[in-house]
Design an enzyme around this catalytic site. Sequence first.
Site, PDB file in Angstrom:
ATOM      1  CG  HIS A 125      -1.975  -1.028   1.217  1.00  0.00           C
ATOM      2  ND1 HIS A 125      -2.812  -1.243   0.138  1.00  0.00           N
ATOM      3  CD2 HIS A 125      -2.319  -1.949   2.161  1.00  0.00           C
ATOM      4  CE1 HIS A 125      -3.631  -2.255   0.432  1.00  0.00           C
ATOM      5  NE2 HIS A 125      -3.343  -2.712   1.630  1.00  0.00           N
ATOM      6  CG  ASP A 162      -2.753  -8.453   0.737  1.00  0.00           C
ATOM      7  OD1 ASP A 162      -2.002  -8.731   1.690  1.00  0.00           O
ATOM      8  OD2 ASP A 162      -3.772  -7.754   0.853  1.00  0.00           O
ATOM      9  CG  HIS A 164      -6.607  -5.420   1.693  1.00  0.00           C
ATOM     10  ND1 HIS A 164      -6.031  -6.220   2.654  1.00  0.00           N
ATOM     11  CD2 HIS A 164      -7.846  -5.116   2.142  1.00  0.00           C
ATOM     12  CE1 HIS A 164      -6.892  -6.376   3.660  1.00  0.00           C
ATOM     13  NE2 HIS A 164      -7.997  -5.729   3.370  1.00  0.00           N
ATOM     14  CG  ASP A 245      -4.949 -10.198   3.355  1.00  0.00           C
ATOM     15  OD1 ASP A 245      -4.621 -10.706   2.261  1.00  0.00           O
ATOM     16  OD2 ASP A 245      -4.694  -9.017   3.648  1.00  0.00           O
TER      17      ASP A 245
END
Lengths: 330, 152
Positions: A125, A162, A164, A245
């Site tokens: 991120h 991931d 996200h 995740d």
Amino acid sequence: MTTLLYTHPACLEHDTGFGHPECPARLTAILNVLKTTPFAALEWRDAPQATDEQLTRIHTLAHVERLFARIPRHGHYAIDGDTVISPQSGEAALRSAGAVCAAVEAILNGEANNAFCAIRPPGHHAESHQAMGFCLFNNAAIGAAHARQIGGLERVAVIDFDVHHGNGTQAAFEHDPGYLYISTHQAHIYPGTGRRDERGVGNIINIPLMANSGAAELRQAWQQDIEPALRQFQPQLILISAGFDAHYLDPLAGLNFSEDDYAWLTRHILAVAQDCCEGRVVSMLEGGYNLPALAASVAAHVKALMEIHRMAQRSLIKDILERQKAKRNP
Amino acid sequence: MYEFLHYQVRDAMTADPVAISPYTKLREVEALFEAHDFNGVPVVDDQWHLHGILTKFDLLKAFCFDAHALVPHYDEIMEQTAETVMTRTPVSVEPQLPLSRLLQKLIEMRIKSLPVVENGRLVGIIAREDVLKALRRAAIQHEIPAHEEPQP
């Protein structure tokens, strides 16, 4: 040739505060599994600290300096609601980015075929001027830029599974056709980027998945989007932003991958790497917040990374036997 | 709120819930709904294997106009058994499901409660009220204030 494991005790000292999901226990759970007998063949290496030169290929110097200026002498400092730093966070972040750079160098030197970096804080991120979403430095982008620089590589791919979207990695790559960024992630959750129509200069492949997607949707994404894009790009090195995740027990999102899915995906990435770049793969930890699920998923992923050697050995032995046979019966 | 991420369904569910058999009369089910604040009751056999769930909607469904009668007959319908109107193969959850995921599921499916099943057997019921209670409990935990200044 074995699989390298890069990590550093400093990564356990990055304290995010009471109850924070991105906690040191994540890494402890992973390292405990990787210390067991099935992983005895892993070659453990201490991660060095990343240099300013390595960091500033992706980040502004201002970002690096501001981050270090904010590190508290004790207690915590919240960069945003969820991104928290503590006295040891600076070193942990440097070791994390440094781990990926060192792993890239080792793989390009032919010291091993692949490597896994058991690191935190995660990175995908983090943008050039901004820490966010538990991430301080963009480990994947820094590693990819390092490969381009020191290895003189023209094409480096990052696969990010991931749950996200890796907004930071996408932002770092979106104007440079020497990078390919492929991401599967859950649609409509943090950070809100990663729509299919965000394509960069044709080098960004986003595959948003609806909540509750699992094994079937992952396989479809691989066949329809990921594998064709990878093979067309012909990467000289593949990096993996390995967040776990998207697991069905993870509390931060709503996809339903299992350990078997992670093993399956890893094996398929390795098969492409075998064809395109002599199996050169560097994987690094991103998210994953259910500790037993995280440990089991990393175990499945690393096991797949290690098994490729055994498969290669088997095919080498087969080759030798066949050559001997051919000699005997010309 | 981070505390909430650690909660599983087992931490918030009602364990050993009231359940009915497939042969329970709808009249008894109606009495159950009248006496308790249930959204629905799970339907189980002697071994507590889950066969279905009977919600208030399922009960109302018995009174829908259909081919059997011009006008539904109250006493006749109340003599029917649970298995005639229950929702078969209901959605259920496992006790180790993170509560954050259960919350998403309730929203997505627009349902009020779900049976909790472990090894095929009913072990609990989890409802909206249970999740709200857990959220309140989690919020009491210590939080790091945003933008806490670094120490000089």
